[in-house]
Design a protein around this motif. Structure first.
Motif, PDB file in Angstrom:
ATOM      1  N   ASP A  88      46.478  63.614  33.037  1.00 35.42           N
ATOM      2  CA  ASP A  88      46.506  62.230  33.522  1.00 35.42           C
ATOM      3  C   ASP A  88      45.151  61.750  34.004  1.00 35.42           C
ATOM      4  O   ASP A  88      44.309  62.542  34.434  1.00 35.42           O
ATOM      5  CB  ASP A  88      47.485  62.094  34.698  1.00 35.42           C
ATOM      6  CG  ASP A  88      48.896  62.464  34.334  1.00 35.42           C
ATOM      7  OD1 ASP A  88      49.354  62.030  33.271  1.00 35.42           O
ATOM      8  OD2 ASP A  88      49.540  63.176  35.130  1.00 35.42           O
ATOM      9  N   GLU A  89      45.016  60.443  33.983  1.00 34.40           N
ATOM     10  CA  GLU A  89      43.886  59.766  34.612  1.00 34.40           C
ATOM     11  C   GLU A  89      44.498  58.885  35.697  1.00 34.40           C
ATOM     12  O   GLU A  89      45.485  58.185  35.462  1.00 34.40           O
ATOM     13  CB  GLU A  89      43.165  58.909  33.578  1.00 34.40           C
ATOM     14  CG  GLU A  89      42.013  58.117  34.142  1.00 34.40           C
ATOM     15  CD  GLU A  89      41.361  57.246  33.070  1.00 34.40           C
ATOM     16  OE1 GLU A  89      41.055  56.094  33.388  1.00 34.40           O
ATOM     17  OE2 GLU A  89      41.180  57.727  31.940  1.00 34.40           O
ATOM     18  N   LEU A  90      43.935  58.928  36.899  1.00 37.23           N
ATOM     19  CA  LEU A  90      44.471  58.148  38.014  1.00 37.23           C
ATOM     20  C   LEU A  90      43.496  57.038  38.374  1.00 37.23           C
ATOM     21  O   LEU A  90      42.325  57.297  38.644  1.00 37.23           O
ATOM     22  CB  LEU A  90      44.706  59.052  39.238  1.00 37.23           C
ATOM     23  CG  LEU A  90      45.324  58.385  40.450  1.00 37.23           C
ATOM     24  CD1 LEU A  90      46.749  57.912  40.153  1.00 37.23           C
ATOM     25  CD2 LEU A  90      45.330  59.338  41.633  1.00 37.23           C
ATOM     26  N   LEU A  91      43.996  55.816  38.375  1.00 39.21           N
ATOM     27  CA  LEU A  91      43.210  54.650  38.767  1.00 39.21           C
ATOM     28  C   LEU A  91      43.828  54.063  40.022  1.00 39.21           C
ATOM     29  O   LEU A  91      45.052  54.030  40.157  1.00 39.21           O
ATOM     30  CB  LEU A  91      43.212  53.606  37.648  1.00 39.21           C
ATOM     31  CG  LEU A  91      42.795  54.086  36.262  1.00 39.21           C
ATOM     32  CD1 LEU A  91      43.093  53.023  35.219  1.00 39.21           C
ATOM     33  CD2 LEU A  91      41.332  54.442  36.262  1.00 39.21           C
ATOM     34  N   SER A  92      42.989  53.604  40.933  1.00 43.28           N
ATOM     35  CA  SER A  92      43.494  52.953  42.139  1.00 43.28           C
ATOM     36  C   SER A  92      42.869  51.568  42.239  1.00 43.28           C
ATOM     37  O   SER A  92      41.686  51.386  41.950  1.00 43.28           O
ATOM     38  CB  SER A  92      43.180  53.794  43.379  1.00 43.28           C
ATOM     39  OG  SER A  92      41.833  54.186  43.401  1.00 43.28           O
ATOM     40  N   SER A  93      43.695  50.595  42.629  1.00 37.39           N
ATOM     41  CA  SER A  93      43.215  49.218  42.728  1.00 37.39           C
ATOM     42  C   SER A  93      43.994  48.481  43.816  1.00 37.39           C
ATOM     43  O   SER A  93      45.013  48.980  44.295  1.00 37.39           O
ATOM     44  CB  SER A  93      43.360  48.500  41.382  1.00 37.39           C
ATOM     45  OG  SER A  93      44.720  48.439  41.010  1.00 37.39           O
ATOM     46  N   GLU A  94      43.486  47.331  44.171  1.00 34.14           N
ATOM     47  CA  GLU A  94      44.122  46.463  45.169  1.00 34.14           C
ATOM     48  C   GLU A  94      44.386  47.183  46.486  1.00 34.14           C
ATOM     49  O   GLU A  94      45.375  46.927  47.161  1.00 34.14           O
ATOM     50  CB  GLU A  94      45.411  45.861  44.611  1.00 34.14           C
ATOM     51  CG  GLU A  94      45.205  45.082  43.338  1.00 34.14           C
ATOM     52  CD  GLU A  94      46.506  44.589  42.736  1.00 34.14           C
ATOM     53  OE1 GLU A  94      47.449  44.321  43.497  1.00 34.14           O
ATOM     54  OE2 GLU A  94      46.559  44.473  41.510  1.00 34.14           O
ATOM     55  N   LEU A  95      43.502  48.105  46.854  1.00 34.23           N
ATOM     56  CA  LEU A  95      43.649  48.870  48.089  1.00 34.23           C
ATOM     57  C   LEU A  95      43.113  48.039  49.250  1.00 34.23           C
ATOM     58  O   LEU A  95      41.977  47.571  49.204  1.00 34.23           O
ATOM     59  CB  LEU A  95      42.884  50.189  47.996  1.00 34.23           C
ATOM     60  CG  LEU A  95      43.269  51.096  46.828  1.00 34.23           C
ATOM     61  CD1 LEU A  95      42.292  52.255  46.722  1.00 34.23           C
ATOM     62  CD2 LEU A  95      44.683  51.594  46.991  1.00 34.23           C
ATOM     63  N   ALA A  96      43.938  47.882  50.282  1.00 34.02           N
ATOM     64  CA  ALA A  96      43.516  47.056  51.412  1.00 34.02           C
ATOM     65  C   ALA A  96      44.367  47.334  52.629  1.00 34.02           C
ATOM     66  O   ALA A  96      45.502  47.807  52.529  1.00 34.02           O
ATOM     67  CB  ALA A  96      43.608  45.575  51.051  1.00 34.02           C
ATOM     68  N   THR A  97      43.788  47.017  53.789  1.00 33.90           N
ATOM     69  CA  THR A  97      44.525  46.985  55.042  1.00 33.90           C
ATOM     70  C   THR A  97      44.859  45.524  55.305  1.00 33.90           C
ATOM     71  O   THR A  97      43.976  44.670  55.298  1.00 33.90           O
ATOM     72  CB  THR A  97      43.678  47.531  56.209  1.00 33.90           C
ATOM     73  OG1 THR A  97      43.306  48.878  55.916  1.00 33.90           O
ATOM     74  CG2 THR A  97      44.434  47.489  57.517  1.00 33.90           C
ATOM     75  N   VAL A  98      46.139  45.239  55.532  1.00 36.85           N
ATOM     76  CA  VAL A  98      46.577  43.885  55.863  1.00 36.85           C
ATOM     77  C   VAL A  98      46.835  43.874  57.363  1.00 36.85           C
ATOM     78  O   VAL A  98      47.768  44.520  57.847  1.00 36.85           O
ATOM     79  CB  VAL A  98      47.842  43.489  55.076  1.00 36.85           C
ATOM     80  CG1 VAL A  98      48.261  42.066  55.435  1.00 36.85           C
ATOM     81  CG2 VAL A  98      47.623  43.629  53.593  1.00 36.85           C
ATOM     82  N   LYS A  99      45.982  43.163  58.086  1.00 36.40           N
ATOM     83  CA  LYS A  99      46.092  43.109  59.547  1.00 36.40           C
ATOM     84  C   LYS A  99      47.330  42.305  59.939  1.00 36.40           C
ATOM     85  O   LYS A  99      47.837  41.484  59.162  1.00 36.40           O
ATOM     86  CB  LYS A  99      44.842  42.486  60.157  1.00 36.40           C
ATOM     87  CG  LYS A  99      43.538  43.231  59.840  1.00 36.40           C
ATOM     88  CD  LYS A  99      43.537  44.646  60.349  1.00 36.40           C
ATOM     89  CE  LYS A  99      43.293  44.692  61.835  1.00 36.40           C
ATOM     90  NZ  LYS A  99      43.347  46.055  62.385  1.00 36.40           N
ATOM     91  N   ALA A 100      47.816  42.515  61.154  1.00 36.82           N
ATOM     92  CA  ALA A 100      49.006  41.823  61.642  1.00 36.82           C
ATOM     93  C   ALA A 100      48.812  40.309  61.666  1.00 36.82           C
ATOM     94  O   ALA A 100      49.774  39.554  61.511  1.00 36.82           O
ATOM     95  CB  ALA A 100      49.380  42.345  63.023  1.00 36.82           C
ATOM     96  N   ASP A 101      47.566  39.840  61.838  1.00 37.28           N
ATOM     97  CA  ASP A 101      47.302  38.393  61.866  1.00 37.28           C
ATOM     98  C   ASP A 101      47.087  37.811  60.469  1.00 37.28           C
ATOM     99  O   ASP A 101      46.788  36.631  60.327  1.00 37.28           O
ATOM    100  CB  ASP A 101      46.109  38.077  62.763  1.00 37.28           C
ATOM    101  CG  ASP A 101      44.806  38.701  62.284  1.00 37.28           C
ATOM    102  OD1 ASP A 101      44.793  39.321  61.195  1.00 37.28           O
ATOM    103  OD2 ASP A 101      43.792  38.580  63.003  1.00 37.28           O
ATOM    104  N   GLY A 102      47.210  38.622  59.404  1.00 30.68           N
ATOM    105  CA  GLY A 102      47.101  38.130  58.037  1.00 30.68           C
ATOM    106  C   GLY A 102      45.775  38.403  57.354  1.00 30.68           C
ATOM    107  O   GLY A 102      45.655  38.210  56.145  1.00 30.68           O
TER     108      GLY A 102
END
Length: 177
Positions: A88-102
């Motif tokens: 397999d090849e593993l790709l990661s995208s759209e990684l983010a922390t969404v804070k409680a205030d948006g």
């Protein structure tokens, strides 16, 4: 005679199982089994798997995890995904922390590490089994971490297993009549 011994030992065996189970958990013996809150909840876990005509697959995993308290925030701030780089090849995208205030804080590429699981060079899978470690920034209680992992097959598992199977020779001992 043997039947009397078994009938006498059966209640002893059953009761000893219950005693051993209850002795292991003395703090909640009167309450029964207790659920331990991990401090986080998975709010999104969505898989989409597709196959092509060659038998190769693509798996897309969208996830979102919310920290409920400080322990949960510490637990979800780092995510580890295992995969086999031979298949397999593993790709990661759209990684983010969404804070409680948006607010959304994207994961920096330098916070993603891809490394072998085993550091032992004598291991037969030294360079195949890998782990992707993603460190999310500034995770606090009430925040969410999210992302998308895409696992793409580079080899058909079925074809690889057939190749391995055809290279193995199993010789069975002959029966003498």
């Amino acid at each position: 005679m043997i039947e009397r011994i078994y009938s006498a030992l059966l209640p002893l065996l059953v009761s000893s199982t219950f005693v051993a189970t209850n002795a292991a958990d003395t703090t909640s013996a009167e309450l029964g089994p207790v659920w331990v809150d991990p401090g986080w909840r998975r709010t999104v876990a969505r898989y989409a798997v597709t196959f092509d005509e060659e038998g190769l697959s693509t798996t897309v995993f969208d996830f979102e995890i919310q920290a409920l308290n400080e322990k949960g925030a510490q637990d979800i701030a780092q995510q580890i995904t295992l995969y086999n780089s031979y298949f397999d090849e593993l790709l990661s995208s759209e990684l983010a922390t969404v804070k409680a205030d948006g607010r959304i804080i994207a994961v920096d590429e330098r916070a993603i590490r891809d490394q072998p699981v085993s550091a032992d060079s004598s291991s037969p899978y030294f360079d195949e089994t890998r782990q992707r470690i993603i460190a999310y920034p500034h995770v606090a209680p009430g925040d969410k971490v999210r992302g998308r992992l895409t696992r793409q097959s580079v080899r058909s598992l079925q074809a690889s297993l057939l190749a391995i199977g055809s290279s193995l020779r199993i010789s069975l001992p002959r029966r003498s009549n």
